[in-house]
Structures are given as structure tokens and as C-alpha cells.
Design a protein around this motif. Structure first.
Motif, PDB file in Angstrom:
ATOM      1  N   GLU A  55       0.838  -1.202   0.000  1.00  0.00           N
ATOM      2  CA  GLU A  55       0.000   0.000   0.000  1.00  0.00           C
ATOM      3  C   GLU A  55       0.874   1.253   0.000  1.00  0.00           C
ATOM      4  O   GLU A  55       1.859   1.333   0.745  1.00  0.00           O
ATOM      5  CB  GLU A  55      -0.923   0.032   1.229  1.00  0.00           C
TER       6      GLU A  55
ATOM      7  N   ARG B 247      -8.801  11.376   2.702  1.00  0.00           N
ATOM      8  CA  ARG B 247      -8.126  10.181   2.186  1.00  0.00           C
ATOM      9  C   ARG B 247      -9.077   9.401   1.287  1.00  0.00           C
ATOM     10  O   ARG B 247     -10.172   9.033   1.723  1.00  0.00           O
ATOM     11  CB  ARG B 247      -7.644   9.316   3.354  1.00  0.00           C
TER      12      ARG B 247
ATOM     13  N   ARG C 198      -9.346   6.364  -2.121  1.00  0.00           N
ATOM     14  CA  ARG C 198      -8.667   5.263  -2.814  1.00  0.00           C
ATOM     15  C   ARG C 198      -8.638   5.526  -4.307  1.00  0.00           C
ATOM     16  O   ARG C 198      -9.599   6.031  -4.881  1.00  0.00           O
ATOM     17  CB  ARG C 198      -9.394   3.951  -2.529  1.00  0.00           C
ATOM     18  N   ASP C 199      -7.517   5.139  -4.959  1.00  0.00           N
ATOM     19  CA  ASP C 199      -7.361   5.336  -6.399  1.00  0.00           C
ATOM     20  C   ASP C 199      -7.020   4.015  -7.072  1.00  0.00           C
ATOM     21  O   ASP C 199      -6.872   2.977  -6.408  1.00  0.00           O
ATOM     22  CB  ASP C 199      -6.268   6.384  -6.669  1.00  0.00           C
TER      23      ASP C 199
ATOM     24  N   ASP D  45      -1.679  -0.988  -3.788  1.00  0.00           N
ATOM     25  CA  ASP D  45      -2.942  -0.281  -3.619  1.00  0.00           C
ATOM     26  C   ASP D  45      -2.606   1.182  -3.342  1.00  0.00           C
ATOM     27  O   ASP D  45      -1.742   1.485  -2.512  1.00  0.00           O
ATOM     28  CB  ASP D  45      -3.739  -0.866  -2.452  1.00  0.00           C
TER      29      ASP D  45
ATOM     30  N   PHE E 205      -3.586   5.055  -2.195  1.00  0.00           N
ATOM     31  CA  PHE E 205      -4.460   5.933  -1.437  1.00  0.00           C
ATOM     32  C   PHE E 205      -3.940   7.357  -1.587  1.00  0.00           C
ATOM     33  O   PHE E 205      -2.727   7.586  -1.575  1.00  0.00           O
ATOM     34  CB  PHE E 205      -4.500   5.535   0.036  1.00  0.00           C
TER      35      PHE E 205
ATOM     36  N   TYR F  53     -13.490   7.085  -2.833  1.00  0.00           N
ATOM     37  CA  TYR F  53     -12.756   6.556  -3.982  1.00  0.00           C
ATOM     38  C   TYR F  53     -12.820   7.587  -5.103  1.00  0.00           C
ATOM     39  O   TYR F  53     -13.747   8.399  -5.174  1.00  0.00           O
ATOM     40  CB  TYR F  53     -13.358   5.224  -4.444  1.00  0.00           C
TER      41      TYR F  53
END
Length: 319
Positions: free
Chosen positions: A31, A65, A67-68, A75, A77, A107
């Protein structure tokens, strides 16, 4: 602190217009957290639509924050400070809009688009594996996007089509499908197929849009009711002789809307009336035959009959 050249590379990699990478951290082995900053010090007030550069607050309490899309085996963020501005014109305080993520979403728009494309091309489980997300996370994204779609009203609706579909085997739990005939796309899927449910949806569009489709929808509702009436004939407990008279009356009423269907019924009337003697149809056999064809396509054609028979029988054995 990463070098400027490395941060420039990360900025190009994530491709968010108006934002740049200012730092990043590996928070676990798979991550990565990328800190973003807005390149401009101005924002547009949502109240008076004037531009302002007066920052009201810019501190950690407003860090966001999201998610991409995954990068390689990581992963991704994003960590962005969502600044608050005070409008110089109307004096209102507001938070700046982030162009790459919708309000109250965790997201990015890019990730949502990628998930939709993969779910439509495969299924939820495979889309989850490709994006290293659980099925529950994928379904949450789909549910939130569906809520956005349900809030949108169809634009430029002139011709409306109405049909039905069942989402369960056995011909139960019918839903109504409403289609924009000009754009050739569904605009609504209603849980019930009755006239009241359809009328309620049309009224929810507002009087202006309802007036645009009123002439067409009235005709389609009449056609829909005629189509439903023949279902009542087949579901009623009557003899073949009574069914013959009922079907003849139905053909008189339906011929102006469904001439080809009426001609087909006339050609096969003996076979149709046989249904009322023992209430059996070839639907089960036809359904199994369709599944056998699907098995054959998955195997790219099975030339050896023994292999073909074995695969078919095993499919039903392990159902």
C-alpha cells in the motif's frame, strides 16, 4: 523527502489535473499513500459563483483520504488537504471541491469508472480480484453509483418504450423496463409491472417531462394492457374450447398493435390449444438446450460426442 524529479514523475503517473504530488509513504508492503496539493490558491464560491483566494482554514482536520486505481502491485491511497475558503463577495465559508472525487465518496472517479467497466465485462468477483478489493467494497461502489443514477432524470425523452422482464427463474417477480426509444437505453427498472407503478414513475419526472411523452405513453400503456390480457387467458383454469373463443376475441383487439404475433398465433393455434389440455410447455427443454449451447461455446466446440455428452451430464450432476 522524495526528490522533486521523483515527485514530478508521481504527479504525471496519477494524472489529476490541477494537483501535484508533494510526498508519499509506503504504509504497508503493498500500500502506498500519496499526498496531493492543489496547484492553485483560488476556488469558486458555490453560493455566489465568484472566485476567491482568501483561505479560511488549511490544516490537518480537513485532510481527505481516498482510494485510487492500483499501480503495479500497490494499492494507492491519496491524501489531500481540502482547504476552506471565505468568499470575499458574500462572506460565506466553504470547502473547495476536489475535481477527481465526488462529494462524500472514499474513492476517485477513475477507480469508479474502472470498476464499472470491469464488472460489466466480467463480474463482481473478478473485478474485485483485479483491483484487490472485496466483493462488498465493489458492491458498495456500485450501490453508490446507482443512487446517483436514480437521482438523475432522463433528458430529452420523447418516445418511451415499456416492457417486462423477470429476474427469477420460473417466470415470477416481473419487473417493468422503461426505455428511451430514441437513445436506445433503459431509463428505469421498476420492481412492479402494474399500471400504478409505471404511472407513479412518470409522475416523478415532473409535469414538463410527462407532457412530452404523454401521447406516446398512453398508447404504450394500452398496448401493455392488451399484452397482459393474453397472459390472463393462459393463467386461467379454462378448457381448450373456452380458450379458443378467448384467444379469438384477443386477436380482434390486438391485431392493430401486434399483427405479426397474431398471425403466428393463428398458424400454431392447434399446438397452443393443446397447452390447455395438460398445461405443459417446451420451455424447460428449450432452457436446457440453451444451457447446452452455452457449454458448447465455452468449450469452443466439442467435436468428440463422448466428451460432449460427459461434460453436459456432469454439469447437471453438480448443479
Amino acid at each position: 523527502m522524495p526528490s522533486n524529479s521523483l515527485l514530478f514523475f508521481v504527479t504525471k503517473l496519477i494524472k489529476f489535473e490541477g494537483f501535484k504530488a508533494t510526498n508519499y509513504w509506503f504504509i504497508t508492503e503493498n500500500e502506498i499513500l500519496i499526498e496531493l496539493a492543489n496547484k492553485t490558491n483560488r476556488s469558486t464560491c458555490p453560493y455566489c459563483h465568484k472566485s476567491t483566494d482568501k483561505i479560511h482554514q488549511s490544516h490537518q482536520s480537513h485532510q481527505y483520504r481516498v482510494r485510487d486505481i492500483p499501480l503495479s502491485s500497490f494499492d494507492v491511497f491519496l491524501f489531500v488537504n481540502r482547504r476552506q475558503f471565505r468568499c470575499k463577495n458574500c462572506r460565506q465559508v466553504f470547502s473547495e471541491e476536489l475535481s477527481f472525487v465526488k462529494k462524500r465518496r472514499t474513492y476517485t472517479k477513475k477507480l469508479a469508472q474502472k470498476v464499472i467497466e470491469e464488472v460489466l465485462a466480467t463480474d463482481v468477483a473478478n473485478a474485485g480480484k483485479r483491483n484487490r478489493m472485496s466483493s462488498a467494497e465493489i458492491e458498495t461502489i456500485l450501490k453508490e453509483l446507482e443512487e446517483d443514477l436514480l437521482k438523475e432524470k432522463p433528458q430529452g425523452l420523447k418516445r418511451l418504450g415499456i416492457d417486462e422482464i423477470t429476474h427469477l427463474k420460473g417466470g415470477k417477480n416481473y419487473a417493468a423496463v422503461l426505455v428511451d426509444l430514441d437513445k436506445r437505453k433503459p431509463i428505469a427498472l421498476l420492481e412492479k409491472r402494474n399500471k400504478e407503478a409505471i404511472a407513479e414513475y412518470l409522475q416523478s419526472l415532473g409535469s414538463e417531462k410527462l407532457n412530452e411523452v404523454r401521447d406516446v405513453s398512453a398508447k404504450l400503456i394500452e398496448m401493455y394492457q392488451i399484452k397482459e390480457s393474453i397472459r390472463d387467458i393462459f393463467e386461467s383454469q379454462i378448457t381448450g374450447d373456452k380458450a379458443l373463443w378467448d384467444i379469438a376475441e384477443w386477436i380482434k383487439e390486438a391485431y392493430k398493435y401486434f399483427p405479426r404475433s397474431c398471425q403466428t398465433i393463428k398458424r400454431w393455434i392447434d399446438e397452443i390449444l393443446a397447452y390447455f389440455d395438460n398445461r405443459t410447455t417446451p420451455s424447460t427443454v428449450e432452457g436446457i438446450n440453451q444451457k447446452i449451447k452455452l457449454i458448447k461455446r465455452r468449450g469452443y466446440g466439442l467435436k468428440n460426442f463422448d466428451n460432449f455428452r460427459r461434460i453436459v451430464l456432469l454439469n447437471w450432476h453438480f448443479c
